[in-house]
Design a protein around this motif. Structure first.
Motif, mmCIF file in Angstrom:
data_model
loop_
_atom_site.group_PDB
_atom_site.id
_atom_site.type_symbol
_atom_site.label_atom_id
_atom_site.label_comp_id
_atom_site.label_asym_id
_atom_site.label_seq_id
_atom_site.Cartn_x
_atom_site.Cartn_y
_atom_site.Cartn_z
ATOM 1 N N SER A 30 -12.814 -15.697 -33.427
ATOM 2 C CA SER A 30 -13.659 -16.112 -32.312
ATOM 3 C C SER A 30 -14.944 -16.682 -32.873
ATOM 4 O O SER A 30 -15.700 -15.993 -33.549
ATOM 5 N N ALA A 31 -15.144 -17.966 -32.599
ATOM 6 C CA ALA A 31 -16.376 -18.606 -33.052
ATOM 7 C C ALA A 31 -17.568 -18.037 -32.292
ATOM 8 O O ALA A 31 -18.700 -18.158 -32.741
ATOM 9 N N ILE A 32 -17.310 -17.404 -31.150
ATOM 10 C CA ILE A 32 -18.395 -16.853 -30.332
ATOM 11 C C ILE A 32 -18.818 -15.472 -30.835
ATOM 12 O O ILE A 32 -20.000 -15.211 -31.024
ATOM 13 N N THR A 33 -17.863 -14.591 -31.082
ATOM 14 C CA THR A 33 -18.230 -13.235 -31.526
ATOM 15 C C THR A 33 -18.310 -13.123 -33.051
ATOM 16 O O THR A 33 -18.834 -12.147 -33.572
ATOM 17 N N GLY A 34 -17.743 -14.103 -33.767
ATOM 18 C CA GLY A 34 -17.746 -14.028 -35.224
ATOM 19 C C GLY A 34 -16.509 -13.337 -35.793
ATOM 20 O O GLY A 34 -16.320 -13.295 -37.012
ATOM 21 N N ALA A 79 0.552 -24.628 -44.756
ATOM 22 C CA ALA A 79 0.021 -24.602 -43.389
ATOM 23 C C ALA A 79 -0.264 -23.185 -42.927
ATOM 24 O O ALA A 79 0.351 -22.225 -43.393
ATOM 25 N N GLY A 80 -1.203 -23.082 -42.017
ATOM 26 C CA GLY A 80 -1.504 -21.819 -41.365
ATOM 27 C C GLY A 80 -1.967 -22.083 -39.942
ATOM 28 O O GLY A 80 -2.173 -23.239 -39.554
ATOM 29 N N ILE A 81 -2.112 -21.008 -39.177
ATOM 30 C CA ILE A 81 -2.470 -21.123 -37.765
ATOM 31 C C ILE A 81 -3.729 -20.300 -37.510
ATOM 32 O O ILE A 81 -3.796 -19.138 -37.912
ATOM 33 N N VAL A 82 -4.713 -20.927 -36.879
ATOM 34 C CA VAL A 82 -5.882 -20.177 -36.411
ATOM 35 C C VAL A 82 -5.777 -20.070 -34.903
ATOM 36 O O VAL A 82 -5.643 -21.088 -34.212
ATOM 37 N N VAL A 83 -5.806 -18.841 -34.400
ATOM 38 C CA VAL A 83 -5.847 -18.644 -32.951
ATOM 39 C C VAL A 83 -7.280 -18.273 -32.610
ATOM 40 O O VAL A 83 -7.732 -17.154 -32.856
ATOM 41 N N ASN A 84 -8.002 -19.265 -32.085
ATOM 42 C CA ASN A 84 -9.424 -19.083 -31.786
ATOM 43 C C ASN A 84 -9.598 -18.539 -30.361
ATOM 44 O O ASN A 84 -8.651 -18.497 -29.583
ATOM 45 N N LYS A 85 -10.810 -18.165 -30.049
ATOM 46 C CA LYS A 85 -11.193 -17.615 -28.733
ATOM 47 C C LYS A 85 -10.542 -16.264 -28.510
ATOM 48 O O LYS A 85 -10.088 -15.943 -27.407
ATOM 49 N N SER A 86 -10.514 -15.453 -29.582
ATOM 50 C CA SER A 86 -9.928 -14.109 -29.458
ATOM 51 C C SER A 86 -10.735 -13.262 -28.474
ATOM 52 O O SER A 86 -10.227 -12.262 -27.959
ATOM 53 N N ASP A 87 -11.972 -13.682 -28.186
ATOM 54 C CA ASP A 87 -12.756 -12.976 -27.164
ATOM 55 C C ASP A 87 -12.126 -13.114 -25.771
ATOM 56 O O ASP A 87 -12.484 -12.378 -24.854
ATOM 57 N N LEU A 88 -11.194 -14.058 -25.607
ATOM 58 C CA LEU A 88 -10.533 -14.235 -24.309
ATOM 59 C C LEU A 88 -9.214 -13.458 -24.202
ATOM 60 O O LEU A 88 -8.478 -13.630 -23.233
ATOM 61 N N LEU A 89 -8.934 -12.631 -25.208
ATOM 62 C CA LEU A 89 -7.736 -11.767 -25.104
ATOM 63 C C LEU A 89 -7.998 -10.718 -24.023
ATOM 64 O O LEU A 89 -8.984 -9.982 -24.084
ATOM 65 N N ASP A 90 -7.136 -10.692 -23.028
ATOM 66 C CA ASP A 90 -7.298 -9.706 -21.958
ATOM 67 C C ASP A 90 -5.910 -9.286 -21.480
ATOM 68 O O ASP A 90 -4.909 -9.592 -22.128
ATOM 69 N N ARG A 91 -5.869 -8.618 -20.349
ATOM 70 C CA ARG A 91 -4.582 -8.095 -19.891
ATOM 71 C C ARG A 91 -3.540 -9.198 -19.689
ATOM 72 O O ARG A 91 -2.362 -9.011 -19.915
ATOM 73 N N ARG A 92 -4.012 -10.342 -19.262
ATOM 74 C CA ARG A 92 -3.090 -11.439 -18.975
ATOM 75 C C ARG A 92 -2.669 -12.189 -20.242
ATOM 76 O O ARG A 92 -1.500 -12.547 -20.413
ATOM 77 N N THR A 93 -3.626 -12.429 -21.145
ATOM 78 C CA THR A 93 -3.333 -13.310 -22.282
ATOM 79 C C THR A 93 -2.779 -12.575 -23.506
ATOM 80 O O THR A 93 -2.067 -13.179 -24.316
ATOM 81 N N THR A 94 -3.098 -11.301 -23.652
ATOM 82 C CA THR A 94 -2.779 -10.611 -24.903
ATOM 83 C C THR A 94 -1.283 -10.595 -25.212
ATOM 84 O O THR A 94 -0.873 -10.912 -26.336
ATOM 85 N N GLY A 95 -0.468 -10.253 -24.204
ATOM 86 C CA GLY A 95 0.974 -10.150 -24.447
ATOM 87 C C GLY A 95 1.561 -11.423 -25.025
ATOM 88 O O GLY A 95 2.063 -11.438 -26.160
ATOM 89 N N PRO A 96 1.481 -12.529 -24.268
ATOM 90 C CA PRO A 96 2.091 -13.768 -24.778
ATOM 91 C C PRO A 96 1.478 -14.258 -26.078
ATOM 92 O O PRO A 96 2.207 -14.682 -26.986
ATOM 93 N N VAL A 97 0.164 -14.192 -26.215
ATOM 94 C CA VAL A 97 -0.458 -14.719 -27.439
ATOM 95 C C VAL A 97 -0.046 -13.881 -28.649
ATOM 96 O O VAL A 97 0.313 -14.425 -29.700
ATOM 97 N N MET A 98 -0.061 -12.558 -28.497
ATOM 98 C CA MET A 98 0.292 -11.725 -29.653
ATOM 99 C C MET A 98 1.771 -11.869 -30.013
ATOM 100 O O MET A 98 2.144 -11.703 -31.181
#
Ligand SMILES: Nc1nc2c(ncn2[C@@H]2O[C@H](COP(=O)(O)OP(=O)(O)OP(=O)(O)O)[C@@H](O)[C@H]2O)c(=O)[nH]1
Ligand SMILES: [Mg+2]
Ligand SMILES: [Zn+2]
Length: 320
Positions: free
Chosen positions: A167-171, A131-150
């Motif tokens: 990120s499927a949006i930025t590639g 098993a592995g984990i893909v964390v998608n939408k990395s383009d949404l990493l910002d001041r609020r989300t980066t800490g908890p997600v990382m």
């Protein structure tokens, strides 16, 4: 006695689409739409679906170019969960004969769900699928989300699971994801709206999978993918795109075995002084000690305790 001329020979095939009533079966280079012979539906009564993507089957062709699935071959692996909804408690096989399983989450819309991830990882361990984990939408990493997600990314990496930020949006991360898929039979699963289908389109635009929106109010997907499909991967192999899941319930699991499926807890289990320790209250429990020493994270231990409690409640998480 000569064989009746209207009985056509059996063909071996691979199930590439499962709608619940119709199945696409790949036989050589052809795709044959098939129904399932009635008896299968009734016999396997504790499973919601007798035939799933990845199944190898024997089919008999009908004169109208459709077919009937006569036999499902023994599965090498299964990714399963406890079914929700109408058949709650039953086992739902999500895909068969896969050697890899990626759980997809997103940075936001919907939020990263560690409870879902932990249950998925346990079920992959139970059935010996990498098993592995893909964390998608990395383009949404910002001041609020980066800490908890990382923090989650670091935790799962420390345990030893591969974690891809994409990120499927930025590639971002798409080439890496593509190379992970190549040469394997993979299932991709996760909550609705995390971008499973968009990710696979980014890997191979010719797939042209339907993708949907996310409700901004509820931060939830719209259940755009309605049935599982098994798609060829360039460089060899297949990947299954699957419909979004609200939850990933445990099946095929007895409470005393649970700790063995938490990779980082397992090494401490045998050091416990009590045989049969549940690691939830016993004094001197080595697992609890490892948590207080920071060798096992509080979050994963809490996740273990939550799953243990749900198994003990006698709810239908408990396997056969
Ligand atoms: N910002 C951002 N949005 C994305 C990304 N990937 C997908 N999305 C959006 O997320 C929404 C849901 O994408 P889907 O690919 O349909 O999600 P899914 O996981 O396949 O959902 P189900 O089929 O319902 O299970 C769409 O609006 C996509 O455009 C990404 O990397 N970043
Ligand atoms: Mg989808
Ligand atoms: Zn213990």
């Amino acid at each position: 006695m000569p064989e009746s001329p209207d009985i056509s020979p059996l063909h071996e095939g691979l199930v590439t689409r499962s709608t619940g009533s119709w199945y696409d079966v790949r036989v050589g280079t052809r795709t044959v739409p098939c129904k399932v012979r009635g008896r299968f539906r009734l016999e396997e009564s504790d499973e919601t679906n007798p035939v799933v993507v990845g199944d190898r089957v024997s089919i008999r062709q009908l004169p109208d170019d459709s077919g009937v699935i006569e036999d499902v071959h023994e599965r090498e692996t299964v990714l399963v969960r406890r079914a929700a909804g109408r058949r709650v408690g039953a086992t739902q096989v999500i895909a068969a004969n896969v050697d890899r399983a990626w759980v997809v989450q997103s940075v936001d819309f919907p939020r990263f769900n560690p409870g879902f991830v932990d249950r998925f990882l346990v079920m992959a361990e139970v059935h010996r699928i990498r098993a592995g984990i893909v964390v998608n939408k990395s383009d949404l990493l910002d001041r609020r989300t980066t800490g908890p997600v990382m923090d989650w990314v670091d935790l799962y990496r420390a345990i030893g699971y591969p974690v891809l930020l994409a990120s499927a949006i930025t590639g971002h991360g798409i080439a890496e994801f593509a190379s992970e898929l190549s040469g394997h039979v993979t299932v991709v699963a996760g909550p609705s709206g995390v971008g499973k289908s968009t990710l696979l389109n980014a890997v191979d635009p010719s797939l042209d999978l339907r993708t949907g929106g996310v409700s901004l109010k509820h931060r939830k997907g719209m259940h755009t993918t309605t049935h599982a499909v098994l798609l060829p991967v360039s460089g060899g192999g297949y990947v299954a795109d699957t419909p979004g899941l609200r939850e990933f319930g445990l099946v095929d699991l007895d409470p005393p075995h649970l700790s063995h499926y938490f990779r980082e807890i397992e090494p401490f289990v045998n050091e416990c002084r009590y045989p049969g320790c549940t690691h939830d209250h016993e004094p001197g429990c080595r697992v609890a000690e490892a948590v207080s020493e920071g060798l096992v994270s509080e979050e994963r231990y809490a996740s273990y305790l939550g799953m243990l409690a749900s198994l003990h409640l006698g709810d239908r998480d408990v396997g056969r």
